[in-house]
Design an enzyme around this catalytic site. Sequence first.
Site, mmCIF file in Angstrom:
data_model
loop_
_atom_site.group_PDB
_atom_site.id
_atom_site.type_symbol
_atom_site.label_atom_id
_atom_site.label_comp_id
_atom_site.label_asym_id
_atom_site.label_seq_id
_atom_site.Cartn_x
_atom_site.Cartn_y
_atom_site.Cartn_z
ATOM 1 N N TYR A 122 0.837 -1.201 0.000
ATOM 2 C CA TYR A 122 0.000 0.000 0.000
ATOM 3 C C TYR A 122 0.870 1.249 0.000
ATOM 4 C CZ TYR A 122 -3.197 3.589 1.718
ATOM 5 O OH TYR A 122 -3.918 4.742 1.866
ATOM 6 N N LYS A 182 0.938 4.229 -2.974
ATOM 7 C CA LYS A 182 0.665 5.647 -2.741
ATOM 8 C C LYS A 182 1.885 6.509 -3.082
ATOM 9 C CE LYS A 182 -3.630 5.692 -1.404
ATOM 10 N NZ LYS A 182 -4.675 6.453 -2.129
#
Length: 332
Positions: free
Chosen positions: A209, A213
Site C-alpha cells: 500500500y 501511494k
Amino acid sequence: MDSVSDALASIPQSVQLAFAGLGALLVASKILSFLNLFLNVFVLSGTNLRKYGKKGTWAVVTGASDGLGKEFATQLAAKGFNLVLVSRTLSKLEALSQELEKKFAGLETKVLDMDFSADDDADYARLAKLITGLDIGILINNVGQSHSIAVPFLLTEQKELENIVTINCIGTLKVTQAVAPGMQARKRGLILTMGSFGGWMPTPYLATYSGSKAFLQHWSSALAAELKPSNVDVQLCLSYLVTTAMSKVRRASVMIPGPKPFVRAALGKVGLGGWQSMAYTYTPFWSHALMAWAVENTIGVGHRLGIWVNLKMEMDIRDRALKKAARNAKKE
C-alpha cells in the site's frame, strides 16, 4: 573547556561570521516556512472551484459509495456540480444518487458500477461512453484499497497485493486517461488524487500500500507539470488517518477527523501546499499539516527514524488485531 574556547578563538573571524550567517539563514528559512504553513492552513482560502466550471459542470468521483468518496460527492453537489459516481456496488451508487438528487434541486447524476480490481477494459470503455459530451471540470481519484491487516510483505497474500496495485495505481491512471483529455481540450480542470502519509513516509507492514501511494505521489506531480500549460491543475491531497472503513478507525479525534471536516478542508485548500517539499501536493487538514511540517523540518521524509516509528506502530497494530481475532475465535 579552556581548550574548546581556545580552539574556537583560533578560527578566523571571517569563518565564524560565515557560519553565523548560515545559521541565521537556516533559522530564518524555518521561520518563513512555518509562517507559510500557518497562512496556508489557518488563513488563506484555496482555489475557488468555480475556476473549473460554472454551476452544472460535472465532477467525476471514484470510490464514491462510501467514506471520503461519498463525502466528496455530497460536498461537490452542494457546490453545484453534477456528478458521475463510480464505485463497485450499484445498489449503493443508486441510493446515493437518489439521496443527492432529492437533497439538491436540479442536480444531475450518472452512476457506473465497476470493480477496479478486475482491470476490465470493458469497464473503462463504459466509463468513456458515459462521460462522452460531458463538461467535466473536476476528477476526484479517490478509489483505493489498503491491507486487510498490517502484514509483513513476505506474508502478504498474492491476491491482496495484486488488488492494491491494480486498484490504487492502474485504476487511477486509466480513469485519468479517460477524463483528462477533455479537460486539456477545454483548457480547465482539476485532477485531485488522494495520497497518504503511508506513501509519503515509507511504512513497513503496509509495504505494498505504501509503495502504491508513493507511486501516485510521483505520477501526480509529474502529470501536474505536463498539464499546467493547458491550465489543468493536478494536485495530490495528503492525509493522515480519517475515520473511514479503510482506516478501521471509528472515533474521531484531533489527529483523526471524520470525512466531513476532512473533505471540507480538501476542497477549500486546493493549491495551498507551497510549504511542502513535494511540488503540486497539499495537506489540507490542519493537524495533519502540522505533523507533516514538523517531520519535513526535523528528521526529513524518508529518514530511517520515521520508518522505524512506522514499523513499531504497525507491528503493535498487527499484534492487537491478531489478539482480537483470537479472542473472537474462542467465543465462537
